[in-house]
Each structure stands twice: as structure tokens, then as C-alpha cells.
Design a protein around this motif. Sequence first.
Motif, mmCIF file in Angstrom:
data_model
loop_
_atom_site.group_PDB
_atom_site.id
_atom_site.type_symbol
_atom_site.label_atom_id
_atom_site.label_comp_id
_atom_site.label_asym_id
_atom_site.label_seq_id
_atom_site.Cartn_x
_atom_site.Cartn_y
_atom_site.Cartn_z
ATOM 1 N N SER A 188 0.846 -1.200 0.000
ATOM 2 C CA SER A 188 0.000 0.000 0.000
ATOM 3 C C SER A 188 0.877 1.242 0.000
ATOM 4 O O SER A 188 1.524 1.547 1.007
ATOM 5 C CB SER A 188 -0.908 0.008 1.237
ATOM 6 O OG SER A 188 -1.538 1.262 1.383
ATOM 7 N N PRO A 189 0.933 1.975 -1.141
ATOM 8 C CA PRO A 189 1.741 3.204 -1.197
ATOM 9 C C PRO A 189 1.294 4.231 -0.168
ATOM 10 O O PRO A 189 2.117 4.949 0.405
ATOM 11 C CB PRO A 189 1.515 3.713 -2.627
ATOM 12 C CG PRO A 189 1.114 2.495 -3.393
ATOM 13 C CD PRO A 189 0.303 1.678 -2.429
ATOM 14 N N VAL A 194 3.211 -3.353 3.530
ATOM 15 C CA VAL A 194 2.506 -4.466 2.908
ATOM 16 C C VAL A 194 1.324 -4.857 3.789
ATOM 17 O O VAL A 194 1.470 -5.017 5.008
ATOM 18 C CB VAL A 194 3.449 -5.681 2.730
ATOM 19 C CG1 VAL A 194 2.673 -6.910 2.283
ATOM 20 C CG2 VAL A 194 4.536 -5.354 1.717
ATOM 21 N N ILE A 195 0.172 -5.010 3.172
ATOM 22 C CA ILE A 195 -1.017 -5.515 3.877
ATOM 23 C C ILE A 195 -1.182 -6.977 3.453
ATOM 24 O O ILE A 195 -1.700 -7.263 2.366
ATOM 25 C CB ILE A 195 -2.282 -4.711 3.510
ATOM 26 C CG1 ILE A 195 -2.055 -3.210 3.679
ATOM 27 C CG2 ILE A 195 -3.465 -5.198 4.350
ATOM 28 C CD1 ILE A 195 -1.742 -2.802 5.096
#
Length: 390
Positions: A188-189, A194-195
Motif C-alpha cells: 500500500s503506497p 505491505v497488507i
Amino acid sequence: MTNEERMKRWRLILGSQSQETFDDMGGISLTEEQWLMDQALAAIYGLNEGFEGERGSGNGPSAPRLARWLGDLRTLFDKDLVTVIQNDAIERKGLKQLLLEPEMLEHLEPDIQLASTLLALKDHIPKRSKESARKFIEKIVEEVNRLLENDIRRAVTATLNKRRHSSIPSASAIDFPYTIRRNLKQYSPALGTVIPERVYFFDRMAKSNRWHVILDVDQSGSMGESVIYSSIMACILASMSAIKTNVVAFDTQIMDLTEKCEDPVDLLFGFQLGGGTDINKSIAYCQQLIETPGRTLFFLISDLEEGGNRGGMLRRIEDMKASGVTVICLLAIADGGRPYYDQHTAQRIAALGVPVFACAPQKLPDLLERAFSGHDLAAFAADMEKREIR
């Protein structure tokens, strides 16, 4: 350091026979502690001094006097120097028989070379000294075990657990590197992280899927130090549920010592140091123990002074490797870690694509981690060779 201190050091190095020369140069006065050091060193390195003359009837060294001398050494010198001096005492003064005296064993500083000598003499140990001999070996085992156990367990557990994953959630068992790699597309920017869509956990390896380690250990006369390190490594591995461990000792005969792996001291006393060498016969026996070649590590630990069928030995190693077994040849080490081996046989085995090298005990965890991970050990072996050259 003052000039006087330098003179005193040279006087201790050169011994009492140099005293007259120093007196002619103006004289020096050793301290009480330095006089004690001088006498202790003179007993081994002096021209006329020694331990003779305190046995009542007959000639020869006195065990009580030696025991007192060893006690003095431990108070006068650093531990590393004590082990050097007491080894010189055994070799230069022919005192091996006195290693079997309880008074001697109780005063000796634990040292792996003396432990090797004691193991080679174990069949000659009198009943009155057996307990002292066992305690001396136990001290060495404890020291080496402290050096190796935690690192070996860490290396092996971390490597083997990465091979399987479980859906059972446990924060302590999360495989973070693998989880991140498998979820990179979920980055996720906005959040800068990281999800993960799925989290992966380590799992215990089923017994049916265990790794199998076979240690085939030469017990000829040059193998004392290697036998000690091999026995301790074997017992550590045997205590781990993810690994099945076999220990085979050989000279011209074969002894399966696997059942002694619960106690490294019992295992060590199971070896019979000093026989000949038939590597081919021992490998033939070990081949019968292999169940799943692809999950088997075979360690040949030897000086490679083959007295049996050399050609047969090489064919068996080649066949074992071709079947999928990871074959590693660890060379004998002696005199504090220097390799001792038959170079021609080592070259022949290396030509089969089998790594052949002497491994420092401290590097055994790294070796096991790389072997279980399936890494090419050529670079590791080359690094060990460079360390030997240095």
C-alpha cells in the motif's frame, strides 16, 4: 616496560643456567612469584631439573609432586599457557602413564588434546581412576557443548522449520520473510507497508519427513580431537525431534554407537581410538541405513588413510551422491585445529563433486545450516581452506 623488567623476562626465558651470565651483567633480582614461575618452567624445560626422585623405592616421577606442580601452574599462568605447559610436560617427560593417576586428573586444566590422549588410554585406566577420568572428559564436553549447542540448535531449527508452513496462527511462529515475499503485490503506497492477504507460519516437521544425519567417524589414532567434536555434534542433533541421527565408528571393524547418543561422555567412551582404517567397509554399512536419500546428510569424518579397498570406497561415495544423498567429507583435525589427512585420497573424493575440508568447530553451525538448506558447499569449503592457510 623498563630495562630491568626486560632483563627479568629474558632470565625466565633462558632459565637458571643463565643466572651467572646475568650476575656478570650486574645481576637481577626475581620476585617471589617469578622464582616460583622459574622453578615451574624449569621442571619441564630445564637442562637437569625434573620430577624424579619422590617415589620412595624405585625411580621415576612422583604423582603427588606433579599434582602440586600442576596446581602451582594454574595460579601462576594464564589458562592458555597452562594447557601448553602441561601438554609439554606429558610429551617431553614421558608422563602419559601418570594421566591415569587420580591426583593428576583432578589437577589438570581441561584441554582437548589431553582428553584425546586419555581416550586413547582408556582401556588401561585402573579402577581407582575411572571416576576421575570421566569427570575430566565431562569438563571438556561441557566446554565444547557451551561453544556449540545453542548455535547448532538455532541453525538447524531455523533452516528446517522454513521448509514447511502451517495455518495454525501463532505470532512467535510467523515466517516474516516468506510472508512478505508472497504478499508484495499487496503493498500500500498510502500506508507505505505491505497488507498481507495471507500470513505464513512455521510448522514442526512430521517424523515421517525428518532429515537423516549419518556420521561415519574414523577412530584411528589421529582422530582424537575430531572424535570429541563429532560426538558432541551427534548428541546435539540426536536430541532434536526433526532429525534422525546415526553414529558409526570404524577402524577395520564397524561399531554402531547410535544407542549411546543420549550422553556425549558415554558416546566418547564407546570409541576405541588407535586401530587401522577400512573406510570402504564402513560406508557399505552406512549405505544400509539410508531410507530417503534426498533427505539424508552423510558425513565421512576421517584422515582418509584408507587401508581397505580405495577404489571401492570411491565408487560407494559416488553411488551415494548419485542417489541424492548430500555427502560431506570432514578431514581429521589435530594439534588445536590443523588438518591431518591423505592428500591424494582427498583429491580423488573432491573430484567426485564432494566437498572435502577441515571444519573449525565454531563453524559447524554454519556448515549444518548450509547443508540442510541445500546450498552449494564449495564456497564454504574454499573459505575453510583459506583460514587454514592463514
